[in-house]
Write a protein that holds these residues in place. Structure first.
Motif, PDB file in Angstrom:
ATOM      1  N   ARG A  59      27.193  12.185 -27.010  1.00  0.00           N
ATOM      2  CA  ARG A  59      27.852  11.957 -25.714  1.00  0.00           C
ATOM      3  C   ARG A  59      28.534  13.240 -25.236  1.00  0.00           C
ATOM      4  O   ARG A  59      29.214  13.914 -26.017  1.00  0.00           O
ATOM      5  CB  ARG A  59      28.903  10.859 -25.884  1.00  0.00           C
TER       6      ARG A  59
ATOM      7  N   ASN B 209      33.111  12.859 -21.110  1.00  0.00           N
ATOM      8  CA  ASN B 209      32.880  11.484 -20.642  1.00  0.00           C
ATOM      9  C   ASN B 209      33.803  10.537 -21.421  1.00  0.00           C
ATOM     10  O   ASN B 209      33.518  10.164 -22.548  1.00  0.00           O
ATOM     11  CB  ASN B 209      31.403  11.122 -20.855  1.00  0.00           C
ATOM     12  N   PRO B 210      34.922  10.137 -20.808  1.00  0.00           N
ATOM     13  CA  PRO B 210      35.971   9.413 -21.551  1.00  0.00           C
ATOM     14  C   PRO B 210      35.562   8.009 -21.975  1.00  0.00           C
ATOM     15  O   PRO B 210      34.605   7.433 -21.447  1.00  0.00           O
ATOM     16  CB  PRO B 210      37.123   9.358 -20.551  1.00  0.00           C
ATOM     17  N   LEU B 211      36.325   7.465 -22.928  1.00  0.00           N
ATOM     18  CA  LEU B 211      35.997   6.163 -23.525  1.00  0.00           C
ATOM     19  C   LEU B 211      36.925   5.075 -22.987  1.00  0.00           C
ATOM     20  O   LEU B 211      38.015   5.360 -22.500  1.00  0.00           O
ATOM     21  CB  LEU B 211      36.173   6.247 -25.048  1.00  0.00           C
TER      22      LEU B 211
ATOM     23  N   ILE C  18      41.775   1.283 -14.946  1.00  0.00           N
ATOM     24  CA  ILE C  18      42.241   2.641 -15.257  1.00  0.00           C
ATOM     25  C   ILE C  18      43.733   2.736 -14.918  1.00  0.00           C
ATOM     26  O   ILE C  18      44.129   2.427 -13.792  1.00  0.00           O
ATOM     27  CB  ILE C  18      41.495   3.709 -14.414  1.00  0.00           C
TER      28      ILE C  18
ATOM     29  N   LEU D 114      41.952  13.638 -19.565  1.00  0.00           N
ATOM     30  CA  LEU D 114      42.423  13.101 -18.279  1.00  0.00           C
ATOM     31  C   LEU D 114      43.831  12.532 -18.486  1.00  0.00           C
ATOM     32  O   LEU D 114      44.186  12.127 -19.593  1.00  0.00           O
ATOM     33  CB  LEU D 114      41.503  11.981 -17.789  1.00  0.00           C
TER      34      LEU D 114
ATOM     35  N   THR E 177      44.667   9.781 -17.476  1.00  0.00           N
ATOM     36  CA  THR E 177      44.478   8.328 -17.333  1.00  0.00           C
ATOM     37  C   THR E 177      43.732   7.747 -18.530  1.00  0.00           C
ATOM     38  O   THR E 177      43.088   8.473 -19.281  1.00  0.00           O
ATOM     39  CB  THR E 177      43.671   8.043 -16.059  1.00  0.00           C
TER      40      THR E 177
ATOM     41  N   ALA F 177      41.222   4.228 -19.604  1.00  0.00           N
ATOM     42  CA  ALA F 177      40.497   3.013 -19.212  1.00  0.00           C
ATOM     43  C   ALA F 177      40.748   1.942 -20.272  1.00  0.00           C
ATOM     44  O   ALA F 177      40.635   2.227 -21.470  1.00  0.00           O
ATOM     45  CB  ALA F 177      39.005   3.324 -19.125  1.00  0.00           C
TER      46      ALA F 177
ATOM     47  N   PRO G 209      32.640   3.242 -26.319  1.00  0.00           N
ATOM     48  CA  PRO G 209      31.632   3.295 -25.259  1.00  0.00           C
ATOM     49  C   PRO G 209      30.491   2.373 -25.664  1.00  0.00           C
ATOM     50  O   PRO G 209      30.572   1.696 -26.700  1.00  0.00           O
ATOM     51  CB  PRO G 209      31.171   4.753 -25.305  1.00  0.00           C
ATOM     52  N   SER G 210      29.434   2.322 -24.873  1.00  0.00           N
ATOM     53  CA  SER G 210      28.268   1.527 -25.261  1.00  0.00           C
ATOM     54  C   SER G 210      27.633   2.146 -26.508  1.00  0.00           C
ATOM     55  O   SER G 210      27.650   3.367 -26.694  1.00  0.00           O
ATOM     56  CB  SER G 210      27.278   1.468 -24.108  1.00  0.00           C
TER      57      SER G 210
ATOM     58  N   ILE H 251      34.506  -1.224 -13.450  1.00  0.00           N
ATOM     59  CA  ILE H 251      35.657  -0.335 -13.671  1.00  0.00           C
ATOM     60  C   ILE H 251      36.419  -0.172 -12.357  1.00  0.00           C
ATOM     61  O   ILE H 251      35.822   0.218 -11.339  1.00  0.00           O
ATOM     62  CB  ILE H 251      35.239   1.065 -14.178  1.00  0.00           C
TER      63      ILE H 251
ATOM     64  N   LEU I 167      35.010   2.163  -9.601  1.00  0.00           N
ATOM     65  CA  LEU I 167      34.258   3.324 -10.087  1.00  0.00           C
ATOM     66  C   LEU I 167      32.884   2.914 -10.604  1.00  0.00           C
ATOM     67  O   LEU I 167      31.965   3.721 -10.635  1.00  0.00           O
ATOM     68  CB  LEU I 167      35.026   4.023 -11.210  1.00  0.00           C
ATOM     69  N   ARG I 168      32.795   1.671 -11.073  1.00  0.00           N
ATOM     70  CA  ARG I 168      31.489   1.187 -11.553  1.00  0.00           C
ATOM     71  C   ARG I 168      31.431  -0.307 -11.243  1.00  0.00           C
ATOM     72  O   ARG I 168      32.333  -1.046 -11.625  1.00  0.00           O
ATOM     73  CB  ARG I 168      31.381   1.427 -13.060  1.00  0.00           C
TER      74      ARG I 168
ATOM     75  N   ALA J 161      35.204   9.559 -12.239  1.00  0.00           N
ATOM     76  CA  ALA J 161      34.812   9.121 -13.585  1.00  0.00           C
ATOM     77  C   ALA J 161      33.748  10.087 -14.052  1.00  0.00           C
ATOM     78  O   ALA J 161      32.641  10.080 -13.537  1.00  0.00           O
ATOM     79  CB  ALA J 161      34.264   7.712 -13.563  1.00  0.00           C
TER      80      ALA J 161
ATOM     81  N   GLY K 214      31.763  10.258 -16.336  1.00  0.00           N
ATOM     82  CA  GLY K 214      30.491   9.690 -16.768  1.00  0.00           C
ATOM     83  C   GLY K 214      29.482   9.551 -15.647  1.00  0.00           C
ATOM     84  O   GLY K 214      28.278   9.495 -15.869  1.00  0.00           O
TER      85      GLY K 214
HETATM   86  P1  AMP Z   1      30.416   3.653 -21.415  1.00  0.00           P
HETATM   87  O1  AMP Z   1      30.287   4.998 -21.971  1.00  0.00           O
HETATM   88  O2  AMP Z   1      29.074   3.080 -21.089  1.00  0.00           O
HETATM   89  O3  AMP Z   1      31.251   2.715 -22.188  1.00  0.00           O
HETATM   90  O4  AMP Z   1      31.180   3.860 -20.075  1.00  0.00           O
HETATM   91  C1  AMP Z   1      32.535   4.168 -20.028  1.00  0.00           C
HETATM   92  C2  AMP Z   1      32.800   4.539 -18.621  1.00  0.00           C
HETATM   93  O5  AMP Z   1      34.197   4.507 -18.378  1.00  0.00           O
HETATM   94  C3  AMP Z   1      32.298   5.921 -18.291  1.00  0.00           C
HETATM   95  O6  AMP Z   1      31.554   5.901 -17.087  1.00  0.00           O
HETATM   96  C4  AMP Z   1      33.568   6.704 -18.134  1.00  0.00           C
HETATM   97  O7  AMP Z   1      33.432   7.787 -17.269  1.00  0.00           O
HETATM   98  C5  AMP Z   1      34.543   5.646 -17.621  1.00  0.00           C
HETATM   99  N1  AMP Z   1      35.923   5.998 -17.905  1.00  0.00           N
HETATM  100  C6  AMP Z   1      36.543   5.948 -19.095  1.00  0.00           C
HETATM  101  N2  AMP Z   1      37.805   6.420 -18.998  1.00  0.00           N
HETATM  102  C7  AMP Z   1      38.002   6.767 -17.715  1.00  0.00           C
HETATM  103  C8  AMP Z   1      39.088   7.318 -16.976  1.00  0.00           C
HETATM  104  N3  AMP Z   1      40.246   7.599 -17.563  1.00  0.00           N
HETATM  105  N4  AMP Z   1      38.920   7.540 -15.666  1.00  0.00           N
HETATM  106  C9  AMP Z   1      37.760   7.240 -15.073  1.00  0.00           C
HETATM  107  N5  AMP Z   1      36.680   6.717 -15.712  1.00  0.00           N
HETATM  108  C10 AMP Z   1      36.788   6.500 -17.013  1.00  0.00           C
END
Ligand code: AMP
Ligand code: MG
Length: 355
Positions: free
Chosen positions: A63, A67-69, A105, A120, A122, A124, A147-148, A188, A200-201, A237, A239
């Motif tokens: 990963r 790309n935050p968790l 978030i 960040l 912030t 999630a 994450p996934s 999200i 965001l998602r 985000a 990711g």
């Molecule tokens: P996944 O990796 O499939 O679990 O997706 C996690 C998602 O959460 C990713 O798209 C990340 O970018 C988003 N996410 C996690 N933490 C944050 C954050 N602090 N701000 C914005 N997006 C976040």
């Protein structure tokens, strides 16, 4: 480095199932990695307060480091360990949709390692509904960053088999809890921006559902549905800028009514008879296609939830065939169907033919 991966199946026996959960919780406490089912997709969990354990998630998945968790909790109290400045809007959303497939978030507490949030300010947070996930977090006694549980870029895992395909030998344990109920990742919503919350998602908790609970909800992020290349400012985000969910074959979406799309796909199949072609079809259209193609039925157009449930599994099934190109129908982008289309568009790298 190769790791011995334990795979255990939850069968519904209270005693043996609890033994499995406790074994997994011990691994989390020791700083290891456990893949576990949630109601969205399988997650790859580590103790959110152990930076070394969190780093292993990034290594196992390949990963990107920015790309935050998402931190997963099993009781509302745990939110206080992670987040600060929790607003009334957030509490209203939590009351309505937690436990469930909604990630919020917040501004993070200083004590949350930067490895989880990728530096960040912030964090999630999600409170999953799946009982195995909740028990695992509860018995671990810490928020679980997850994450996934797929290799980065691949379709998200909705069955333990998918986790085995991607991560066997790289993580400590996989809990097999059968197929995930929703099949696409959580919604999200960002509550740290001035003004109204921003999605965001998109996911199973739709804007329509949230706007019944809080006023002024929610504007979609300008980023969640655009081709990454078209972005000229960094997405909120991180990711969002990466390729997602892609099957091995080239995926192209064909938008238009069901009948027109099916006719156009058949013309494409016949125009290229030497190309092995797959079709991501629906219950209503599956019998319209040229039988030289590998046709997979994602579910009824009347029930987008069924299509969401099957989508990632079917994308992975195409990987087991020799198709070189997959054409997929398009659903009208409203409510949950819009969330399904968000994943399909990303999987297709935004290649869309309009008919
Ligand atoms: P996944 O990796 O499939 O679990 O997706 C996690 C998602 O959460 C990713 O798209 C990340 O970018 C988003 N996410 C996690 N933490 C944050 C954050 N602090 N701000 C914005 N997006 C976040
Ligand atoms: Mg993912």
């Amino acid at each position: 480095m190769a790791t011995q991966t334990i795979v255990k199946r939850i069968t519904g026996n209270a005693v043996t199932d609890m033994e499995i959960i406790l074994e997994a919780a011990e691994i989390i406490k020791r700083g290891g990695l456990v893949a576990f089912p949630t109601e969205t997709v399988y997650g790859l969990g580590a103790n959110a307060f152990n930076p070394q354990a969190v780093k292993k998630i990034f290594e196992a998945k390949g990963r990107p480091q920015d790309n935050p968790l998402i931190a997963h909790i099993s009781v509302l109290d745990m939110l206080d360990d992670l987040a600060r400045d929790i607003t009334f809007k957030a509490i209203d959303l939590a009351k309505a949709f937690w436990p469930g497939p909604l990630t919020m978030i917040f501004f993070k507490k200083e004590t949350v390692p930067d490895e989880v949030s990728c530096n960040l300010p912030t964090i999630a947070v999600r409170f999953p509904e799946n009982e195995i996930a909740r028990l695992l977090i509860e018995k671990s006694g810490v928020p679980v960053a997850a994450p996934s549980a797929n290799l980065s870029g691949r379709p998200s895992p909705t069955l333990a088999e998918h986790v085995i395909e991607d991560l066997y030998g790289k993580i400590d344990m996989i809990i097999d809890g059968g197929q995930c109920a929703h099949g696409i990742e959580s919604t999200i919503v960002d509550l740290t921006l001035p003004g109204q919350p921003v999605i965001l998602r998109p996911g199973s908790i739709t804007t329509e559902m949230m706007s019944k609970v809080i006023s002024e909800c929610c504007s979609p992020s300008a980023y969640f549905d655009v081709k990454p290349i078209e972005l000229n400012t960094p997405p909120k985000a991180p990711g969002m800028k990466y390729t997602h969910y892609a099957p091995k074959a080239k995926l192209i979406l064909v938008s238009g009514t069901a009948i027109k799309a099916a006719s156009a796909i058949n013309r494409l199949i016949r125009a290229n008879p030497s190309t092995k072609t797959g079709v991501l079809a629906t219950t209503e259209t599956k019998d319209l296609y040229d039988t030289s193609a590998v046709i997979k039925n994602a579910g009824s157009r009347e029930t987008p939830e069924e299509i969401g449930y099957n989508l990632f599994r079917i994308l992975r099934e195409f990987d087991k065939t020799d198709v070189e190109i997959i054409y997929s129908e398009f659903l009208e982008e409203e409510n949950f169907a819009a969330s399904v289309m968000n994943r399909l568009k990303k999987a297709a790298g935004y290649e869309i033919i309009n008919v």
